[in-house]
Design a protein around this motif. Sequence first.
Motif: not given
Length: 543
Positions: A103-104, A106-107, A110-111, A123-124, A127
């Motif tokens: 998640q972190e 890929e986030n 994304t960001n 935010k993811p 975390t």
Amino acid sequence: MNITFLGAAETVTGSCYLVETRETKFLVDCGMFQGSKNEAILNAEPFSFNPGDLDFMLLSHAHIDHSGRIPKLYMDGFKGDIYATKATVQLCGIMLPDSGHIQETENEWTNRKRQRAGKSAVKPIYTVKEATDCLRLFKSVKYDEVTKVSEDVKVRFNDAGHILGSSIIEIWVNESGKDTKIVFSGDLGNKDMPILKDPSLISDADYLVVESTYGDRLHSHKQGAERIEKFINIITETVAMGGNVVIPSFAVGRTQEIIYELNKYMDVFSDKVNKILDLPVFVDSPLATSATQIFRENLDCFDEEAKAYIANGDNPLDFPTLQFTKSPEESRKLNERKDSIIIISASGMCDAGRIKHHLKHNLWRKDSTVLFVGYQAEGSLGRRIIDGAPKVKIFGEEISVNARIEVIDGFSGHADKEGLLSWIGSFNRKPKKVFIVHGEKETMPVFAETITGEFGIQCIIPARGDSFVVSTDKVYENVPSAELQHKFKRLTVVNMLENLKEEFNELAQILKTDLKQEKSDVEIDEVAAKLKLIEKAFLEALK
């Protein structure tokens, strides 16, 4: 009691069921939606209930499509006990933090995109730390023991034979002095699978919630010898061409079974195996490495054959040419090698993890093979490859699919139609109704008709958000709250738009490759006219 189907309803992912009695509220599973982008949107959505109101949760097994939103549930206020088998608790201890890491990561991607587009950061979903923190809620239970989890609810976990620690959950709810028994199959395994015991047989139920992943088909490679012979043939033929064998595999379950069967049948197929005995086999997944160690710590879950190997001093999860890569550097070096190798890597559906790098380096090679040994959900990269996509996008780069693509479905951790029917048929007292979940839309009605034809039991196929009142005597549909109806109606439209976007992209790709005028101008004009109508409908919708 009231049961609301919040996931794995008309889809194979996101298993989540809210059960409400007069006294108690609890969840069975809380999984992530995987596969297509429109499904994954649901992972960040708020829960349709207040997590703080839940008394406890029951977890069938550790796979992320059943456990992956537990950290979010915890962050949003849930602080009750999570009941699961010891092996499931241990596997969640590595799988949920690993999911948090994904998640972190890929986030971050994304960001970076959002920043370039002038948008604010997001935010993811959760975390690594948040995933680790939620582990304090887990509570181990033993197979086959009845546990009283509240004043009105008792449960029993039974071996589902799907992955290590997987469970069929029996639930007794006492209301007005009467017990109503509902059974959740979880993900039901195959008989005679390596390492694990066969799924437990259940004596009776008032109601059954059953998975249907392969409810409309039979596995083509059921026997171990047949499976491994095809497996070895694929390897020898690929090696003869100088290529690699890349196996997208779920880190927990399929990876360990492949290792086991390679070891087990080396003597049986010695004439062919001798040719590949020196071929390096790499398990390129830190998660799979940790999971294999957990397998070794839970020998009580093994079947008699696996226990016999261990009693004779053989480690069924190891052989001389097997190597586990740890660091990203070791993983990258695999694609720099000039010799043929076997790479077993996660994720099993090819949507995340190191497997994407190996596909990028091997899909375009005519001498390499990509061998699928597990279920590929609609919308996943793995499913697109199996369905014959000529090109796929990996890390934003278009890769031609020239490699040999093979499927051995006998390795699947899910029972096929025959296995599911045999298991339902073993009930001494059949359920009054069967709720069919965890399957594709096309599969579920076929499976429902088969169950009704075979056993005379009425089947219900719940849509996401559907709610039912269940008692000892009857079941009837409950009207969901206006808020829930509002939410799912809008998400359904979003899903339709996401599907259209994918189809538009596919059409654009077809037209780009048609620059040699293989299609007539009349055909192209027809396409243009249809697109004009769609464009007009879109403009009307926007108004």
